[in-house]
Design a protein around this motif. Structure first.
Motif, short mmCIF file in Angstrom:
data_model
loop_
_atom_site.label_atom_id
_atom_site.label_comp_id
_atom_site.label_asym_id
_atom_site.label_seq_id
_atom_site.Cartn_x
_atom_site.Cartn_y
_atom_site.Cartn_z
N LEU A 1 34.89 21.38 9.68
CA LEU A 1 34.86 19.61 9.85
C LEU A 1 35.45 18.90 9.20
N ALA A 2 35.44 19.92 8.20
CA ALA A 2 36.22 18.50 7.05
C ALA A 2 37.88 18.27 7.15
N THR A 3 38.24 19.75 8.25
CA THR A 3 39.43 19.39 8.85
C THR A 3 39.53 18.41 9.48
N ALA A 4 38.16 18.82 10.92
CA ALA A 4 38.98 17.98 11.54
C ALA A 4 38.56 16.55 11.81
N GLN B 1 49.29 17.98 19.37
CA GLN B 1 49.90 19.41 19.46
C GLN B 1 48.86 19.86 18.36
N LEU B 2 48.81 19.56 17.54
CA LEU B 2 48.28 19.30 16.27
C LEU B 2 46.91 19.59 16.45
N GLU B 3 45.99 18.43 16.43
CA GLU B 3 44.98 18.26 16.99
C GLU B 3 44.43 19.41 18.07
N ALA C 1 39.68 15.36 8.40
CA ALA C 1 41.16 14.69 8.24
C ALA C 1 41.47 14.35 9.20
N PHE C 2 41.84 15.09 10.50
CA PHE C 2 43.12 14.86 11.71
C PHE C 2 42.25 13.83 12.30
N GLU C 3 41.17 13.52 12.54
CA GLU C 3 40.25 12.21 12.95
C GLU C 3 41.21 11.46 13.14
N ASP C 4 40.25 11.17 11.32
CA ASP C 4 40.84 9.78 10.86
C ASP C 4 42.22 9.48 10.08
N LEU C 5 43.07 10.07 10.20
CA LEU C 5 44.65 10.24 10.47
C LEU C 5 45.20 9.93 11.56
N GLY C 6 44.11 11.10 12.70
CA GLY C 6 45.05 10.11 13.86
C GLY C 6 44.52 8.30 14.07
N VAL C 7 43.43 8.07 13.58
CA VAL C 7 43.06 6.53 14.19
C VAL C 7 44.29 5.80 13.33
N SER C 8 44.57 6.13 12.23
CA SER C 8 45.08 4.92 11.33
C SER C 8 46.93 5.96 11.53
N ALA C 9 46.88 6.57 12.22
CA ALA C 9 48.20 6.47 12.30
C ALA C 9 48.92 5.65 14.40
N TYR C 10 47.62 6.14 14.91
CA TYR C 10 47.77 5.28 16.16
C TYR C 10 47.85 3.61 16.07
#
Lengths: 281, 236
Positions: free
Chosen positions: B143-146, B76-78, B148-157
């Motif tokens: 892009l900095a936020t993107a 939802q956030l992404e 952060a979100f993508e790296d966070l998403g990868v580490s979360a999964y």
């Protein structure tokens, strides 16, 4: 439903059932907690999950998956080592830096998997002899110019990375009984996907072709063609767990986007058939 | 395997958990002090992730449905973020960037809607985001936020994989995480070509990061007005 009866029946064929379940403390805890409050209809589902985890993998089967992964990592590591060593193949600057980074990761994966196998007391498989022409030892396969033709090199790299992503995904469930191994495999899996993304961006720039994207669209090979089609077949699905993703809930999601948003697994047999031409028998 | 969760079962679970939450609040008021109470609450349940996990707000639930709600919250956030990115394009965006960021938006919407449908009545509500710290007109900020979100998403999964009980859901998480990793690689390359898998995310063994729900939710909270309660998620 009498769970004790089920366990007693299982014990007749598997005397170690209680040990297996005891090692799955979290599953038991979850079951004990949940069974008290979840509707009875959900109990078979919970039981199924518990037993799948308990029987998901022995050391032997985990070793088999890790040796399978090791074979793929050998393939990638040796491929990039040979590419970086081929003078004049990869342009200096950013391309050489990127391929060197990827090579180093693949070499690290080889070493990591060997160590992981060692810690499980499983003997790592030997490194096969590779034929990167894809000619099964003839040296005369469709990719015989991969170390002199930069475009062809990138095409093979893309195929190896995308195949690697699909291969790890296909066998992750077999690692569920060992959390550490599972997490490590997932942490390799996402690195392969980062590699795939970058190689695809390199091809997009090199060929000036905007239809090549960092993600896989339908079962498109990105212009590489029939020789690598098996690495992309099955990626075109737009339905997940019985849910259609195309235009889901009224959102304007195309079939292309629906296929891109989920990467698909490959089975062991599919992957072995794909890499077979690259291994000298 | 049934694709949809049993709504009644979940409702029962939710009621039970709400009751447990009320009990905890009672404990809190009895003991008055926060530190003491926090210690007691932590020791009351092995499933708690420690004091950093908030215990109020929208309950993500427990077990596999909890993990799916956790993923649903992140998607939802992404999706909300990229929807805004495409609505208010940053200054100087190229045609290639616009096309691929639009693809990413669609992927995240697809993920979000998939989880919403799969969870059915067990799904958490739509979340309210807080993007006040992001300058959507600035390429650097977006892009900095993107990233952060993508790296966070990868580490979360990656971190959630071991918490999943069902092999089918593990495979689904695997199908999504590699797409998030493709996004992460692309966004990182846009910021600095060649940083798709640099040493800030990949360790010397060539491994990506895996983060716990507690750590991920703490970061996500910085972009959410809605408060998420992940205290009932599995921790092992």
């Amino acid at each position: 439903m009498n769970i004790n009866n089920i366990l007693t029946e299982i014990e007749k064929v598997d005397p170690e059932v209680y040990d297996r379940l005891d090692t799955r403390r979290s599953a038991m805890r979850q079951f004990a907690k949940a069974s008290g409050r979840i509707a009875l209809t959900a109990v078979p589902f919970l039981l199924g999950g518990m037993f799948k985890k308990a029987y998901a993998g022995t050391t032997e089967s985990i070793g088999d998956v890790l040796n399978y992964a090791l074979t793929l990592e050998y393939l990638e590591a040796e491929f990039y080592k040979a590419a970086v060593a081929s003078s004049g193949l990869i342009p200096a600057g950013a391309p050489t830096a990127a391929i060197t980074t990827i090579r180093d990761h693949e070499v690290a994966h080889v070493n990591f998997l060997k160590a992981a196998l060692g810690s499980l007391s499983v003997t790592p498989v030997d490194q096969p002899t590779f034929d990167f022409s894809g000619g099964k030892g003839s040296g005369n396969g469709p990719f015989k110019n991969a170390f002199s033709d930069y475009g062809l090199f990138l095409a093979v790299a893309q195929t190896f990375e995308d195949t690697g992503v699909r291969a790890y995904k296909g066998r992750a469930a077999e690692l569920m009984s060992n959390n550490d191994v599972l997490t490590a495999a997932l942490n390799i899996h996402s690195v392969e996907a980062r590699h795939a993304s970058h190689i695809r961006s390199m091809r997009r720039a090199n060929l000036n072709n905007s239809s090549i994207k960092p993600w896989i669209t339908l079962k498109d090979t990105g212009g590489i063609g029939a020789a690598v089609q098996a690495s992309y077949d099955g990626e075109e699905v737009t339905s997940q767990a019985g849910i259609e993703i195309k235009n889901i809930n009224g959102a304007a999601i195309s079939a292309e986007a629906a296929s891109e948003s989920f990467d698909e697994p490959l089975t062991k047999d599919q992957v072995l058939a794909i890499v077979d031409p690259f291994i000298v028998p | 395997m049934k694709q949809h969760f049993n709504g009644d079962a979940y409702a029962q679970t939710t009621n039970e958990l709400t009751a447990r939450g009320a009990q905890r609040r009672k404990l809190l008021s009895i003991f008055g002090g926060t530190a003491v109470a926090a210690t007691i609450i932590t020791s009351c349940s092995k499933d708690d992730d420690g004091p950093s996990m908030p215990t109020d707000g929208i309950d993500l639930g427990s077990g596999d449905p909890g993990i799916l709600n956790y993923a649903y919250a992140l998607e939802q956030l992404e999706a909300a973020f990229y929807t805004q990115v495409i609505t208010t394009l940053y200054t100087g965006i190229t045609a290639s960037e616009q096309a691929l960021l639009t693809d990413i938006r669609d992927h995240e919407i697809a993920h979000r809607e998939f989880f919403k449908t799969a969870l059915g009545s067990a799904a958490i509500p739509g979340l309210e985001v807080d993007f006040s710290k992001i300058d959507f007109s600035s390429r650097d900020s977006v892009l900095a936020t993107a990233k952060a979100f993508e790296d966070l998403g990868v580490s979360a999964y990656n971190g959630a994989g071991k918490l999943i009980q069902s092999p089918d859901y593990l495979l689904l998480a695997g199908k999504i995480v590699s797409v998030e990793a493709r996004h992460a690689g692309y966004i990182r390359d846009l910021i600095s070509n060649g940083s798709f898998a640099d040493s800030t995310v990949i360790d010397t063994n060539g491994l990506d990061k895996a983060n716990t729900p507690a750590d991920v939710l703490t970061v996500a909270a910085g972009f959410l007005k809605s408060k998420l309660n992940g205290s009932n998620l599995p921790t092992s």
